[in-house]
Design a protein around this motif. Structure first.
Motif, PDB file in Angstrom:
ATOM      1  N   MET A 213       0.963  -1.109   0.034  1.00 42.19           N
ATOM      2  CA  MET A 213      -0.057   0.060  -0.108  1.00 42.19           C
ATOM      3  C   MET A 213       0.662   1.229  -0.041  1.00 42.19           C
ATOM      4  N   ALA A 214       0.309   2.423  -0.564  1.00 39.50           N
ATOM      5  CA  ALA A 214       0.943   3.597  -0.860  1.00 39.50           C
ATOM      6  C   ALA A 214      -0.047   4.758  -0.696  1.00 39.50           C
ATOM      7  N   LEU A 215       0.355   5.986  -0.649  1.00 44.68           N
ATOM      8  CA  LEU A 215      -0.179   7.119  -0.581  1.00 44.68           C
ATOM      9  C   LEU A 215      -1.117   7.155  -2.093  1.00 44.68           C
TER      10      LEU A 215
ATOM     11  N   ALA B 294       2.207   1.779   7.871  1.00 42.18           N
ATOM     12  CA  ALA B 294       1.178   2.435   7.131  1.00 42.18           C
ATOM     13  C   ALA B 294       0.651   3.813   7.662  1.00 42.18           C
TER      14      ALA B 294
ATOM     15  N   ILE C 286       3.519   6.610   6.653  1.00 40.57           N
ATOM     16  CA  ILE C 286       3.249   7.066   5.254  1.00 40.57           C
ATOM     17  C   ILE C 286       2.486   7.966   5.283  1.00 40.57           C
ATOM     18  N   ARG C 287       1.476   7.939   5.940  1.00 40.62           N
ATOM     19  CA  ARG C 287       0.253   8.631   5.707  1.00 40.62           C
ATOM     20  C   ARG C 287       0.647  10.262   6.539  1.00 40.62           C
TER      21      ARG C 287
ATOM     22  N   GLN D 116       3.642  11.607   4.661  1.00 41.56           N
ATOM     23  CA  GLN D 116       3.458  11.872   3.258  1.00 41.56           C
ATOM     24  C   GLN D 116       4.389  11.364   2.516  1.00 41.56           C
TER      25      GLN D 116
ATOM     26  N   THR E  44       6.149   9.535  -0.485  1.00 43.86           N
ATOM     27  CA  THR E  44       5.523   9.153  -1.772  1.00 43.86           C
ATOM     28  C   THR E  44       6.749   8.213  -2.350  1.00 43.86           C
TER      29      THR E  44
ATOM     30  N   ALA F 230      -4.971  -0.299   5.501  1.00 41.45           N
ATOM     31  CA  ALA F 230      -4.919   0.653   4.180  1.00 41.45           C
ATOM     32  C   ALA F 230      -6.461   1.605   4.339  1.00 41.45           C
TER      33      ALA F 230
ATOM     34  N   TYR G  15      -5.785   4.448   7.393  1.00 41.79           N
ATOM     35  CA  TYR G  15      -4.580   5.390   7.008  1.00 41.79           C
ATOM     36  C   TYR G  15      -4.961   6.062   5.625  1.00 41.79           C
TER      37      TYR G  15
ATOM     38  N   LEU H 167      -4.515   4.834   2.466  1.00 37.32           N
ATOM     39  CA  LEU H 167      -3.772   4.331   1.334  1.00 37.32           C
ATOM     40  C   LEU H 167      -4.375   3.577   0.354  1.00 37.32           C
ATOM     41  N   ASP H 168      -3.795   3.525  -0.602  1.00 40.71           N
ATOM     42  CA  ASP H 168      -4.275   2.599  -2.009  1.00 40.71           C
ATOM     43  C   ASP H 168      -3.560   1.406  -1.801  1.00 40.71           C
TER      44      ASP H 168
END
Length: 301
Positions: A92-94, A137, A140-141, A144, A146, A157, A160, A162-163
């Motif tokens: 998962m990521a922004l 996770a 990352i939120r 931020q 990237t 996901a 927080y 995330l996609d």
């Protein structure tokens, strides 16, 4: 102020696998007590900041979590239940981040090892280990990031924002973790008749000593579902045996205990509880709400 909701201490933060286990056992109407370590969960129970502890005890890939057996013996709180959680790991990521732009992968070291086949295909990615999947996770939120992806579960996901770039990246799709539910003796209210127990005992260091105990289980038609040995600290050739047993009738358990007392010493019943049976009915995939249900326990020096 104490509420009517069960206060459940977990190792980790919101949306961790420990919280997922707590939801599976108690339902989502709970107050989660976030703790930095397994020891802190027991301290929260001891200090009446929590009503229950949810603690991982074994994983089908990584094996038993041995230090947690010592915690159970040290605090002597009874086991009142168990729950199994399938470990499904997602990348998962922004929102908006493309996998081609990613440079770092962060997660708990065990989660990373469980996804090693996936990352063998991307040797340019730098692995960053952390102490909690959900915390990765959240970082990352919060920061931020990237250029970073996390390995965590669906709850993380959702919570927080995330996609999920790739689902089910774990190498073994049959991976699961077993969690134990512990509480105080005062709060030990059973859900129903027990058909499983966790025991701890020692036997003499002589030929056939352990076999005598196992033969009792066989004779009484009691199933031994697990056995784990750990050295007794400071004593050569002495071991604690941790055993889980299951039965159909209560008299089978009672007869077994009476007999094995003759062949063991330092015998303890760590808990009697109902064996976990997976509910195959579909579970709603609800997004966790933002109400203030969570408390963080201060670090205990």
């Amino acid at each position: 102020m104490k509420t009517d909701k069960p206060r459940v201490a977990i190792q980790g933060i919101r949306a961790s696998f420990h919280e997922e286990a707590a939801f599976r056992y108690f339902g989502e109407n709970i107050e989660t007590i976030e703790c930095n370590s397994f020891k802190q969960t027991f301290e929260a129970l001891k200090n009446k900041e929590a009503d229950y502890v949810v603690m991982a005890i074994e994983n089908s890939i990584a094996g038993s979590i041995l230090p947690n057996y010592s915690l159970m013996m040290g605090y002597s709180y009874p086991v009142v239940g168990e729950v199994y959680v399938p470990i499904q790991l997602h990348l998962m990521a922004l929102p908006g981040v493309r996998f081609d732009d990613v440079k770092y992968v962060t997660s708990h070291p065990i989660a990373i090892r469980q996804c090693i086949d996936f990352f063998d295909e991307y040797p340019h990615l730098k692995i960053v280990e952390s102490n909690d999947t959900a915390a990765c996770a959240k970082r990352i939120r919060d920061e931020q990031l990237t250029d970073t992806v996390a390995i965590a579960n669906t709850l993380a996901a959702q919570l927080y924002g995330l996609d999920v770039l790739e689902r089910r990246i774990e190498s073994n799709k049959l991976n699961f973790t077993r969690f134990l539910i512990l509480t105080t003796h005062e709060n030990n209210k059973k859900k129903g008749p027990a058909n499983k127990a966790s025991l701890c005992f020692q036997v003499n260091n002589e030929v056939g000593a352990l076999a005598k105990v196992l033969n009792v289980f066989c004779h009484e038609n009691v199933n031994m579902s697990k056995i784990q040995s750990m050295p007794v600290l400071g004593k050569r050739n002495e071991y604690n045996f941790y055993v889980d047993i299951e039965w159909e009738e209560a008299k089978q358990f009672d007869n077994s205990i009476r007999q094995i007392l003759k062949y063991t010493h330092n015998f303890n019943i760590l808990g009697e509880y109902q064996q976990y049976i997976e509910d195959d009915s579909p579970k709603p995939q609800t997004k966790p709400d933002n109400t203030k249900r969570y408390i963080t326990v201060k670090k205990i020096e």
